[in-house]
Design an enzyme around this catalytic site. Structure first.
Site, mmCIF file in Angstrom:
data_model
loop_
_atom_site.group_PDB
_atom_site.id
_atom_site.type_symbol
_atom_site.label_atom_id
_atom_site.label_comp_id
_atom_site.label_asym_id
_atom_site.label_seq_id
_atom_site.Cartn_x
_atom_site.Cartn_y
_atom_site.Cartn_z
ATOM 1 N N ASP A 234 48.313 36.182 42.522
ATOM 2 C CA ASP A 234 46.879 35.872 42.682
ATOM 3 C C ASP A 234 46.027 37.118 42.921
ATOM 4 O O ASP A 234 44.957 37.273 42.335
ATOM 5 C CB ASP A 234 46.631 34.788 43.763
ATOM 6 C CG ASP A 234 47.108 35.132 45.155
ATOM 7 O OD1 ASP A 234 47.893 36.105 45.314
ATOM 8 O OD2 ASP A 234 46.702 34.431 46.107
ATOM 9 N N ALA B 129 54.762 26.834 58.384
ATOM 10 C CA ALA B 129 56.000 26.698 57.600
ATOM 11 C C ALA B 129 55.866 27.278 56.197
ATOM 12 O O ALA B 129 56.727 27.080 55.361
ATOM 13 C CB ALA B 129 56.407 25.228 57.527
ATOM 14 N N GLY B 130 54.757 27.959 55.941
ATOM 15 C CA GLY B 130 54.556 28.519 54.604
ATOM 16 C C GLY B 130 53.980 27.497 53.641
ATOM 17 O O GLY B 130 54.082 27.643 52.427
ATOM 18 N N LEU B 131 53.372 26.439 54.180
ATOM 19 C CA LEU B 131 52.748 25.414 53.329
ATOM 20 C C LEU B 131 51.223 25.485 53.451
ATOM 21 O O LEU B 131 50.519 24.502 53.267
ATOM 22 C CB LEU B 131 53.285 24.021 53.684
ATOM 23 C CG LEU B 131 54.807 23.862 53.476
ATOM 24 C CD1 LEU B 131 55.290 22.502 53.978
ATOM 25 C CD2 LEU B 131 55.193 24.045 52.006
ATOM 26 N N SER B 132 50.736 26.664 53.783
ATOM 27 C CA SER B 132 49.301 26.950 53.827
ATOM 28 C C SER B 132 48.539 26.162 54.877
ATOM 29 O O SER B 132 47.427 25.686 54.640
ATOM 30 C CB SER B 132 48.658 26.734 52.449
ATOM 31 O OG SER B 132 49.113 27.709 51.572
ATOM 32 N N SER B 133 49.129 26.060 56.055
ATOM 33 C CA SER B 133 48.393 25.405 57.143
ATOM 34 C C SER B 133 47.143 26.216 57.479
ATOM 35 O O SER B 133 46.107 25.653 57.856
ATOM 36 C CB SER B 133 49.280 25.224 58.371
ATOM 37 O OG SER B 133 49.937 26.426 58.705
ATOM 38 N N SER B 134 47.216 27.521 57.305
ATOM 39 C CA SER B 134 46.069 28.357 57.638
ATOM 40 C C SER B 134 44.916 28.134 56.648
ATOM 41 O O SER B 134 43.753 27.984 57.059
ATOM 42 C CB SER B 134 46.521 29.815 57.646
ATOM 43 O OG SER B 134 45.439 30.642 57.879
ATOM 44 N N ASP C 155 45.985 29.820 47.994
ATOM 45 C CA ASP C 155 46.132 28.705 48.928
ATOM 46 C C ASP C 155 44.839 27.900 49.068
ATOM 47 O O ASP C 155 44.856 26.663 49.046
ATOM 48 C CB ASP C 155 46.554 29.233 50.306
ATOM 49 C CG ASP C 155 47.761 30.150 50.217
ATOM 50 O OD1 ASP C 155 48.499 30.053 49.219
ATOM 51 O OD2 ASP C 155 47.953 30.970 51.137
#
Ligand code: GLA
Length: 345
Positions: free
Chosen positions: A28, A108-113, A152
């Protein structure tokens, strides 16, 4: 900065999902391609206008946290979630209290941020096309020390039920893509954690910049340009990015023609490239993806996202995911809708 006037209290609720990236990682920030999907889990933020103070109350993973910061206060040393909210509140010129809940696995690397940032932006009333909202969110994450790309936030904003999203970061364009019929997306959490801000992510971005100074934009480069790169590490970095962009393009064609086997092969090759050329995998991510790859009914598997921990994603025959047991948290997910304003205008 502009300030709202008037006494009316504004209240808005927005919801933004996390994402899983099916293919196209570390592409990206050099204007490449990626194919993520929005997750059926999201973060919900309710905002209520409150003049000059930004108050954030989170209830995540069973832990409640509360913080507040003046709209104009120097945010040094504040937690990232507060800096992000303050940055976005400054853009709209008013403070507020933000209540945050989520059913997304956090960190967990699932784009919670990104889900948090997008939900805050929408709740605060930031509007525009998805790319422009994503950029405001990216700036807010950068203010909090994470110099991330647009993958993300765009996955969270542009996702659609039962679809993946082809993102083109040069054209700033997206297209919805249906995954091959009779397949399902499986996510396994390696349970290994490493924060992006403190990881080698920034080093990879520097490598990308260095390569582009030598050979020009990676997004339009062909593999033939690799020979001209002297430094072996930079050559491997470039080989990953150029070949990953090709794989995303190919995977979209495989998805459109219903070819799950080839789609899975592209995922496997993507993992190999991320591990060997981009050096962002870990022994655990390698082991989890190898175990998935050798499970019957799995077409392909790869680490997903920035790497150095987090999750592995697989494409499997429908019905197979439920029987996968690697002793790790495992989910079969149907892609969900993108971010929405739930309430308010
Ligand atoms: C993280 C970043 C994204 C992207 C991925 C790798 O998720 O936030 O912008 O660079 O890593 O593809």
């Amino acid at each position: 900065m502009p300030r709202r006037s008037g006494a009316e209290v504004t209240r808005r609720t927005a919801r933004a999902p996390g994402r899983v990236n099916l293919i196209g990682d570390h592409t990206d920030y050099t204007g490449g391609l990626a194919l993520p999907a929005a997750l059926p889990w999201s973060t919900t933020v309710t905002w209520e206008e409150h003049e000059d103070l930004v108050i954030v109350e989170t209830a995540l993973d069973g832990t409640a946290q509360r913080g507040s910061i003046g709209l104009d206060q120097d945010p040094v040393d504040e937690p990232s979630w507060l800096i992000i909210a303050q940055h976005l509140a400054r853009l709209v010129g008013t403070g507020g209290s933000l209540k945050v809940t989520s059913d997304l696995p956090i960190g967990a690397g699932l784009s919670s941020s990104a889900a948090y940032t997008v939900a805050v932006a929408l709740a605060l009333g930031i509007t525009g096309d998805p790319w422009s909202i994503a950029k405001r969110c990216q700036e807010a994450e950068a203010a909090a020390g994470s110099n991330v790309g647009l993958l993300d936030q765009m996955a969270s904003l542009a996702g659609a039920f039962e679809h993946a999203v082809l993102l083109d970061f040069t054209k700033e364009h997206f297209d919805l893509v249906q995954l091959p019929e009779g397949t399902e997306v499986v996510i396994v959490d390696s349970t290994e954690r490493r924060s992006l801000a403190n990881s080698a992510y920034a080093d990879r971005r520097h490598d990308g910049d260095a390569v582009e100074r030598e050979i020009g934009p990676l997004s339009s480069a062909g593999l033939d340009l690799l020979e001209s790169i002297q430094d072996p590490q930079l050559r491997r970095r470039a080989r990953h990015v150029i070949s990953e962009n090709h794989r995303v393009r190919a995977a979209v064609e495989f998805a459109r023609s219903g070819n799950a086997v080839e789609f899975g092969e592209a995922m496997n090759e993507s993992h190999r490239s991320l591990a060997e050329d981009f050096d962002v995998s870990t022994p655990k991510l390698d082991a989890v993806s190898a175990a998935l790859r050798s499970s019957s009914g799995v077409f392909g598997a790869r680490m997903t996202g920035g790497g150095f921990g987090g999750c592995v994603v697989a494409l499997a025959e429908q019905g197979v995911g439920a029987s996968i047991d690697l002793g790790l948290p495992t989910w079969v997910v149907v892609p969900g809708d993108g971010a929405v304003l739930v309430d308010g205008e």
